[in-house]
Scaffold this motif. Structure first.
Motif, PDB file in Angstrom:
ATOM      1  N   GLU A 129       2.456  -1.338  10.920  1.00 33.52           N
ATOM      2  CA  GLU A 129       3.589  -1.975  11.585  1.00 33.52           C
ATOM      3  C   GLU A 129       3.128  -3.005  12.610  1.00 33.52           C
ATOM      4  O   GLU A 129       3.718  -4.082  12.726  1.00 33.52           O
ATOM      5  CB  GLU A 129       4.477  -0.901  12.217  1.00 33.52           C
ATOM      6  CG  GLU A 129       5.234  -0.107  11.157  1.00 33.52           C
ATOM      7  CD  GLU A 129       5.850   1.178  11.680  1.00 33.52           C
ATOM      8  OE1 GLU A 129       5.699   1.474  12.886  1.00 33.52           O
ATOM      9  OE2 GLU A 129       6.478   1.887  10.865  1.00 33.52           O
TER      10      GLU A 129
ATOM     11  N   ARG B 103       1.987  -6.348  11.089  1.00 31.46           N
ATOM     12  CA  ARG B 103       3.038  -7.209  10.533  1.00 31.46           C
ATOM     13  C   ARG B 103       3.360  -8.375  11.463  1.00 31.46           C
ATOM     14  O   ARG B 103       3.893  -9.387  11.028  1.00 31.46           O
ATOM     15  CB  ARG B 103       4.313  -6.391  10.290  1.00 31.46           C
ATOM     16  CG  ARG B 103       4.217  -5.475   9.087  1.00 31.46           C
ATOM     17  CD  ARG B 103       5.487  -4.684   8.912  1.00 31.46           C
ATOM     18  NE  ARG B 103       5.415  -3.861   7.707  1.00 31.46           N
ATOM     19  CZ  ARG B 103       6.116  -2.750   7.533  1.00 31.46           C
ATOM     20  NH1 ARG B 103       6.928  -2.322   8.476  1.00 31.46           N
ATOM     21  NH2 ARG B 103       6.002  -2.079   6.409  1.00 31.46           N
TER      22      ARG B 103
ATOM     23  N   GLU C  28      -5.165  -8.130   9.143  1.00 33.87           N
ATOM     24  CA  GLU C  28      -4.249  -7.968   8.012  1.00 33.87           C
ATOM     25  C   GLU C  28      -4.636  -6.672   7.297  1.00 33.87           C
ATOM     26  O   GLU C  28      -5.801  -6.476   6.958  1.00 33.87           O
ATOM     27  CB  GLU C  28      -4.388  -9.147   7.049  1.00 33.87           C
ATOM     28  CG  GLU C  28      -3.568  -9.003   5.787  1.00 33.87           C
ATOM     29  CD  GLU C  28      -3.886 -10.063   4.740  1.00 33.87           C
ATOM     30  OE1 GLU C  28      -3.259 -10.026   3.668  1.00 33.87           O
ATOM     31  OE2 GLU C  28      -4.774 -10.904   4.982  1.00 33.87           O
TER      32      GLU C  28
END
Length: 199
Positions: free
Chosen positions: A6, A9, A16
């Motif tokens: 989360e 993001r 990543e």
């Protein structure tokens, strides 16, 4: 793992999440990752003759997905020194205690039995010895008089969800240096480049 996914993001996050890998094919995190559009893999350690063979299969998947950092989250298997050394400085773990205290299992029960007033969690680089390596981040919680291992674990877990994404962001940004067993944040590091990380 969910907290890492989360947090990553956010477009400003320097990492990543490219792979969620588990040694348990039934792990709930695999379903979560699939729903989030992240590649998943299960390498069932039970089908291998030994740890080296198991780790070779993991290594192939990590290379296939061009992983640069590994974040262990609920991964309850000891890794061989060969694997750990190959990923030195790129392998992170979270432990439910304030290292160097309470290495190993049952940390909350042991803390209560010892009567400590402060407990917590630690994010650290993984070293060949169990629950050792330079400390990246820690968070502490007060131990309450009526705590049980379960209530203490719940409060520690809340802190784990906060500090692990922060620690990953620091390491992925490259804005740190290691001095002995200490990880020190720096302000003059080069502009961070995104890293590909398994959750």
């Amino acid at each position: 793992m969910r907290s890492l996914v989360e947090s990553a993001r956010d477009a400003a996050h320097p990492a990543e999440i490219v792979l969620v890998l588990s040694n348990r094919p039934e792990a709930g995190g695999l379903s979560f990752a699939k729903e989030a559009g992240i590649a998943t893999a299960a390498v069932d350690h039970k089908i291998y003759a030994g740890r080296e063979e198991f780790e070779r299969s993991m290594q192939i998947l990590l290379e296939l997905h061009r992983v640069e950092l590994i974040c262990l989250a609920g991964f309850m298997r000891m890794l061989t020194p060969g694997f750990v050394n190959a990923w030195s400085g790129r392998l992170l773990n979270i432990h439910p205690a304030l290292l160097p205290s309470y290495r190993g299992l049952h940390t909350h029960q042991r803390a209560l039995e010892d009567g400590v007033k402060i407990h917590g969690c630690t994010v650290h680089f993984v070293a060949p010895a169990m629950d050792e390596g330079p400390i990246i981040a820690q968070a502490a919680v007060a131990v309450l008089d009526d705590d049980t291992p379960e209530t203490l674990a719940t409060r520690v877990l809340e802190q784990e969800h906060l500090i692990y994404p922060q620690a990953l962001a620091l390491i992925a940004s490259g804005r740190y240096r290691i001095e002995g067993n200490r990880v020190i944040s720096t302000d003059h590091a080069p502009e961070p480049q995104p890293l590909r990380v398994p959750g």
